[in-house]
Design a protein around this motif. Sequence first.
Motif, PDB file in Angstrom:
ATOM      1  N   ARG A  22      50.732  44.721  45.448  1.00  0.00           N
ATOM      2  CA  ARG A  22      50.015  45.007  44.212  1.00  0.00           C
ATOM      3  C   ARG A  22      48.961  46.100  44.397  1.00  0.00           C
ATOM      4  O   ARG A  22      48.013  46.205  43.642  1.00  0.00           O
ATOM      5  CB  ARG A  22      49.352  43.752  43.636  1.00  0.00           C
ATOM      6  N   GLY A  70      43.717  52.501  31.790  1.00  0.00           N
ATOM      7  CA  GLY A  70      43.363  51.578  32.862  1.00  0.00           C
ATOM      8  C   GLY A  70      41.873  51.317  32.925  1.00  0.00           C
ATOM      9  O   GLY A  70      41.434  50.189  33.173  1.00  0.00           O
ATOM     10  N   ARG A  71      41.088  52.349  32.701  1.00  0.00           N
ATOM     11  CA  ARG A  71      39.632  52.186  32.700  1.00  0.00           C
ATOM     12  C   ARG A  71      39.174  51.343  31.513  1.00  0.00           C
ATOM     13  O   ARG A  71      38.283  50.528  31.632  1.00  0.00           O
ATOM     14  CB  ARG A  71      38.926  53.535  32.661  1.00  0.00           C
ATOM     15  N   SER A  73      41.109  49.148  29.530  1.00  0.00           N
ATOM     16  CA  SER A  73      41.654  47.793  29.467  1.00  0.00           C
ATOM     17  C   SER A  73      41.512  47.020  30.773  1.00  0.00           C
ATOM     18  O   SER A  73      41.451  45.795  30.761  1.00  0.00           O
ATOM     19  CB  SER A  73      43.132  47.843  29.084  1.00  0.00           C
ATOM     20  N   GLY A  74      41.508  47.734  31.890  1.00  0.00           N
ATOM     21  CA  GLY A  74      41.450  47.064  33.187  1.00  0.00           C
ATOM     22  C   GLY A  74      42.770  46.451  33.610  1.00  0.00           C
ATOM     23  O   GLY A  74      42.849  45.765  34.617  1.00  0.00           O
ATOM     24  N   LYS A  75      43.831  46.672  32.859  1.00  0.00           N
ATOM     25  CA  LYS A  75      45.127  46.071  33.167  1.00  0.00           C
ATOM     26  C   LYS A  75      46.073  47.025  33.879  1.00  0.00           C
ATOM     27  O   LYS A  75      47.107  46.609  34.362  1.00  0.00           O
ATOM     28  CB  LYS A  75      45.779  45.570  31.882  1.00  0.00           C
ATOM     29  N   ILE A  76      45.732  48.295  33.907  1.00  0.00           N
ATOM     30  CA  ILE A  76      46.564  49.295  34.576  1.00  0.00           C
ATOM     31  C   ILE A  76      45.779  49.800  35.773  1.00  0.00           C
ATOM     32  O   ILE A  76      44.613  50.169  35.651  1.00  0.00           O
ATOM     33  CB  ILE A  76      46.901  50.471  33.635  1.00  0.00           C
ATOM     34  N   GLY A  77      46.404  49.837  36.922  1.00  0.00           N
ATOM     35  CA  GLY A  77      45.719  50.270  38.130  1.00  0.00           C
ATOM     36  C   GLY A  77      45.494  51.770  38.180  1.00  0.00           C
ATOM     37  O   GLY A  77      46.266  52.559  37.621  1.00  0.00           O
ATOM     38  N   ASP A  80      48.371  53.705  39.825  1.00  0.00           N
ATOM     39  CA  ASP A  80      49.514  54.007  38.961  1.00  0.00           C
ATOM     40  C   ASP A  80      49.295  55.302  38.196  1.00  0.00           C
ATOM     41  O   ASP A  80      50.203  56.129  38.071  1.00  0.00           O
ATOM     42  CB  ASP A  80      49.765  52.855  37.980  1.00  0.00           C
TER      43      ASP A  80
END
Length: 91
Positions: A22, A70-71, A73-77, A80
């Motif tokens: 991950r 990602g910034r 929502s915090g759900k996308i790294g 990536d």
Amino acid sequence: MWKWAGLSCYLIILSIHDIRTRKIPAVWLVIGGVAALAYLIYLCLCQSVSELWPEILKSWGPGVLMLTAGRVSGKIGTGDGCVLLVAGSIV
């Protein structure tokens, strides 16, 4: 053809690391970034820079959007988004 084969191998390696841990190792992001930078320099030497920059900026768009999402929502790294930036630079 070689750029597609290299990009495919790069993405397969990163996918395996991402699925198992991950996380995407920073060393692979650096390797991809250096390869993308070398490819962009090669393109600048072979083509007109004024024709090249709009294409580069369009290809970076999805990576920038993914980093922003990602910034927010915090759900996308972050890794990536960086991988998408590297892939966009090669395409």
